[in-house]
Design a protein around this motif. Sequence first.
Motif, mmCIF file in Angstrom:
data_model
loop_
_atom_site.group_PDB
_atom_site.id
_atom_site.type_symbol
_atom_site.label_atom_id
_atom_site.label_comp_id
_atom_site.label_asym_id
_atom_site.label_seq_id
_atom_site.Cartn_x
_atom_site.Cartn_y
_atom_site.Cartn_z
ATOM 1 N N GLY A 85 0.699 -1.167 -0.064
ATOM 2 C CA GLY A 85 -0.191 -0.044 0.045
ATOM 3 C C GLY A 85 0.683 1.056 -0.048
ATOM 4 N N CYS A 86 0.298 2.252 -0.312
ATOM 5 C CA CYS A 86 1.083 3.686 -0.482
ATOM 6 C C CYS A 86 0.654 4.625 0.471
ATOM 7 N N SER A 87 -0.241 4.185 1.565
ATOM 8 C CA SER A 87 -0.220 5.006 2.642
ATOM 9 C C SER A 87 -0.200 4.281 4.066
ATOM 10 N N PHE A 88 0.364 5.021 4.982
ATOM 11 C CA PHE A 88 0.710 4.320 6.333
ATOM 12 C C PHE A 88 0.453 5.081 7.576
ATOM 13 N N ASN A 89 0.312 4.365 8.604
ATOM 14 C CA ASN A 89 0.040 5.027 9.879
ATOM 15 C C ASN A 89 0.756 4.163 10.910
ATOM 16 N N HIS A 90 2.052 4.646 11.331
ATOM 17 C CA HIS A 90 2.988 3.940 12.315
ATOM 18 C C HIS A 90 2.987 4.922 13.695
ATOM 19 N N ARG A 91 3.248 4.052 14.783
ATOM 20 C CA ARG A 91 3.448 4.636 16.023
ATOM 21 C C ARG A 91 4.978 3.872 16.426
ATOM 22 N N TYR A 92 5.671 5.297 17.001
ATOM 23 C CA TYR A 92 7.025 4.779 17.409
ATOM 24 C C TYR A 92 6.836 5.194 18.978
ATOM 25 N N VAL A 93 7.388 4.075 19.490
ATOM 26 C CA VAL A 93 7.320 4.179 21.155
ATOM 27 C C VAL A 93 8.725 4.041 21.748
ATOM 28 N N LYS A 94 8.949 4.964 22.803
ATOM 29 C CA LYS A 94 10.180 4.461 23.805
ATOM 30 C C LYS A 94 9.756 5.104 24.950
ATOM 31 N N SER A 95 10.171 4.037 25.926
ATOM 32 C CA SER A 95 9.725 4.580 27.401
ATOM 33 C C SER A 95 10.657 5.433 28.093
ATOM 34 N N ASN A 96 11.911 5.540 27.625
ATOM 35 C CA ASN A 96 12.882 6.428 28.221
ATOM 36 C C ASN A 96 13.633 7.310 27.167
ATOM 37 N N PRO A 97 12.826 8.082 26.619
ATOM 38 C CA PRO A 97 13.419 8.949 25.492
ATOM 39 C C PRO A 97 14.492 9.845 25.865
ATOM 40 N N HIS A 98 14.498 10.337 27.089
ATOM 41 C CA HIS A 98 15.624 11.260 27.426
ATOM 42 C C HIS A 98 16.898 10.585 27.624
ATOM 43 N N GLU A 99 16.741 9.181 27.802
ATOM 44 C CA GLU A 99 18.268 8.350 27.807
ATOM 45 C C GLU A 99 18.767 8.082 26.485
ATOM 46 N N VAL A 100 18.028 8.353 25.490
ATOM 47 C CA VAL A 100 18.231 8.020 24.020
ATOM 48 C C VAL A 100 18.798 8.983 23.324
ATOM 49 N N GLU A 101 20.001 9.241 23.006
ATOM 50 C CA GLU A 101 20.512 10.195 21.924
ATOM 51 C C GLU A 101 20.860 9.851 20.674
ATOM 52 N N ASN A 102 21.147 8.377 20.556
ATOM 53 C CA ASN A 102 21.376 7.866 19.030
ATOM 54 C C ASN A 102 20.637 6.753 18.986
ATOM 55 N N ALA A 103 19.657 6.429 18.211
ATOM 56 C CA ALA A 103 19.045 5.253 18.091
ATOM 57 C C ALA A 103 18.179 4.918 16.787
#
Length: 304
Positions: free
Chosen positions: A175-193
Amino acid sequence: MASGGPYFDDVRSKPEIIDLSKDDVVEAGNHVKDSSEYSAKPNAAVSSSVHELLECPVCLNAMFPPIHQCSNGHTLCSGCKPRVHNRCPTCRHELGNIRCLALEKVAASLELPCKYQSFGCIGIYPYYNKLKHESQCIFRPYNCPYAGSECTATGDIPFLVTHLKDDHKVDMHNGCSFNHRYVKSNPHEVENATWMLTVFSCFGQYFCLHFEAFQLGMAPVYIAFLRFMGDDVEAKNYSYSLEVGANGRKMLWQGVPRSIRDSHRKVRDSFDGLIIQRSMALFFSGGDKKELKLRVTGRIWKEQ
């Protein structure tokens, strides 16, 4: 239409991507001419003994000027000369700065098939033009577009699609349309991912959706962008849009997908995509702003 995509909890920290594209082409002074001056000719056999003469004994690649030789006549390429500490790898005599002009002239008289012949290229090119042609050959294999690993797999698009599905377990959607969710519980601890790659089959082509966190100067940001599994000329036939938002506010990006000939890192570092500051991403996530729950929607269309 792919909607309600899975949560992407599988985060790869500090991805290292190796760009295997070779943009630097060794040219041999006046011997090198632009590939447009030559038309593809019927395939022809080349003497194996001549091939052996022009093969560097160290790297086993074809030699291009300057071709060096020792006092006993043993040759090697200029790229390998520093690696052997100026000693002949065959007889161990000192190399000095002797050029093998006779072999360079022999090479200038040759016409050879492209090394991507097995991928479909039928052209025959002058020896000193062959390397330049191969750096631009439309039949040359693609590098694996997967980010977050040091994957060295190469091949045509059907091979890479199977490779991404079977070896990297990426999310495959039609398909040519999409709807995704990106989740992270501790985003303040992640600088490169980087989150798991998503591949879309659309208009008979394949597209890769990337999403990751990285540092833009001192600011932590997220970026989402699309890459086209094919050459740049084909990629320009398509456009795409990405959108994030919440609470009556939204951010929209529209662009042209980059070819996977450009590495993931090259596209990211050129900021050619939807860039969201961490504070804004957490605002769009709602709640107490301590968890990333970012919904990215988008579509791909073909330009007329």
